[in-house]
Design an enzyme around this catalytic site. Structure first.
Site, short mmCIF file in Angstrom:
data_model
loop_
_atom_site.label_atom_id
_atom_site.label_comp_id
_atom_site.label_asym_id
_atom_site.label_seq_id
_atom_site.Cartn_x
_atom_site.Cartn_y
_atom_site.Cartn_z
N CYS A 1 37.98 32.36 34.85
CA CYS A 1 38.02 32.68 36.28
C CYS A 1 38.14 31.44 37.17
O CYS A 1 38.48 31.56 38.35
CB CYS A 1 36.79 33.47 36.68
SG CYS A 1 36.56 34.94 35.69
N HIS B 1 35.26 33.02 44.25
CA HIS B 1 35.64 33.93 43.18
C HIS B 1 34.91 35.26 43.39
O HIS B 1 33.73 35.28 43.71
CB HIS B 1 35.27 33.32 41.82
CG HIS B 1 35.50 34.24 40.68
ND1 HIS B 1 36.68 34.93 40.53
CD2 HIS B 1 34.71 34.62 39.64
CE1 HIS B 1 36.60 35.69 39.45
NE2 HIS B 1 35.41 35.51 38.89
N ASN C 1 36.72 42.15 39.75
CA ASN C 1 36.90 40.75 39.35
C ASN C 1 38.25 40.61 38.64
O ASN C 1 38.46 41.19 37.58
CB ASN C 1 35.74 40.38 38.42
CG ASN C 1 35.82 38.96 37.88
OD1 ASN C 1 36.84 38.28 38.03
ND2 ASN C 1 34.76 38.52 37.25
#
Ligand SMILES: CC(C)(COP(=O)(O)OP(=O)(O)OC[C@H]1O[C@@H](n2cnc3c(N)ncnc32)[C@H](O)[C@@H]1OP(=O)(O)O)[C@@H](O)C(=O)NCCC(=O)NCCS
Length: 331
Positions: free
Chosen positions: A116, A256, A286
């Site tokens: 990520c 994020h 996500n």
């Protein structure tokens, strides 16, 4: 005589699959509820690719939009970095596929996996190439098809993720604008907390606790949660310190998008009001390395940022890895 240039974002684009998977849809797949997912994560829905569609198509679409926004032809690209933890093929890389699909014949191309945190890593590398004058235009694409690797029987993980892509064209900008500073880091000791087997499946090295050694994502959610809150604070403070700025100088933080409680926890530690923090995870979940460029693109299209604004992009993820960038908006 050596010259250095300021590197900034010349254009942004993003792309999402059409198919929406709501929390109510998930109630029919695993033992969960809209109430649990909304309360514990802030996510209401996510986008997912059809099973027979590769993820790179989202990257191609996002890349074309970013080039268009930058006013740059694909032939003018010197390098393509695709950040992904879900490449459709190990080879050819997603970056080579995207290079061919957009017709960027002149560009070198490679994939980068920092989970990520990938997009921040990608921007950090692009910045070095452009600052030095070695390259003029670098395309960084965060492109993910997480629906293809999550365990749809594991309610601990499958409710969290989605598919999508976000892209940025980076290049030289006016002095004093663009990327002011970057920071990336990793702690492999903590890597066992998010695992996804690939070519090797076995008991060695890292503990792959994905049930029956299947090729699916596994995560210790609460360990990652604690790490994430701590590292978001540290990584944000690091780029503030390195650039000699304080939180008052920052217009917007684009973090994020993993869990609203992680963002709230970090915001509290940073003593920053939540309206300074961009969130869209309720819509997409996500999307790993695509989440920051997608969020930045939405903030830009919603006109939340204008020339001269200081932004912090900050992320964390598998590896475990983290990274942050301080950008002075130059468009
Ligand atoms: C995964 C996460 C949402 C779980 O939230 P949490 O508040 O930590 O919840 P816990 O792990 O304490 O689990 C609480 C209970 O909910 C249950 N649960 C987990 N997922 C559930 C779901 N989708 N629906 C219903 N119940 C669920 C658990 O089984 C557990 O039950 P138990 O107490 O009977 O064992 C949270 O830890 C998280 O977001 N972690 C970070 C993940 C992340 O960001 N990863 C990506 C890194 S880039």
């Amino acid at each position: 005589m050596s010259m250095t240039y300021s590197c900034g974002i010349l254009g942004l684009g993003s792309s999402l699959p059409e198919k929406v998977l709501t929390n109510y849809d998930l109630e029919k797949i695993v033992d969960t509820s809209d109430e649990w997912i909304s309360k514990r994560t802030g996510i209401s829905q996510r986008r997912v690719l059809d099973e027979d569609k590769p993820a790179y198509q989202l990257g191609v679409d996002a890349a074309k939009k970013a080039l268009d926004d930058a006013g740059i032809e694909a032939e003018e690209l010197d390098l393509i970095i695709v950040t992904t933890e879900t490449p459709d093929y190990l080879t050819p890389s997603m970056s080579c596929i995207i290079q061919s699909k957009i017709g960027a014949q002149k560009a070198a191309a490679f994939d980068l996996n920092a989970a990520c945190s990938g997009f921040i890593y990608g921007m950090t590398i692009a910045n070095q190439f452009i600052k030095s004058g070695y390259y003029k235009h670098v395309l960084v694409v965060g492109c993910e098809g997480l629906s293809k690797i999550v365990d749809w029987k594991d309610r601990n993980t499958c409710v969290l993720f989605g598919d999508g892509a976000g892209a940025a064209v980076l290049g030289p900008v006016e002095e004093g604008y663009g990327i002011i500073t970057t920071h990336i880091g990793a702690d492999g000791v903590l890597g066992k907390n998010i695992t996804m087997p690939c070519c090797y499946i076995g008991p060695e090295d890292i503990q792959v606790r994905s049930g029956d050694n299947k090729k699916v994502l596994w995560m210790d959610g609460s360990e990652v949660f604690k790490f994430a809150v701590r590292i978001m604070e540290q990584a944000t403070n690091k780029v503030l310190e390195d650039s000699g700025l304080s939180m008052e100088d920052i217009k917007l933080i684009v973090p994020h998008q993993a869990n609203i409680r992680i963002i709230e926890g970090a915001a509290k530690r940073l003593k920053v009001s939540e309206d300074k923090i961009f969130t869209n995870l309720h819509k997409y979940g996500n999307i790993s390395s695509a989440s920051i460029p997608l969020g930045l693109n939405e903030a830009y299209r919603e006109k939340l940022i204008s020339k001269g604004d200081n932004l912090v992009l900050v992320g964390f993820g598998g590896g475990l890895t983290w990274g942050s960038v301080l950008v002075r908006w130059s468009k």
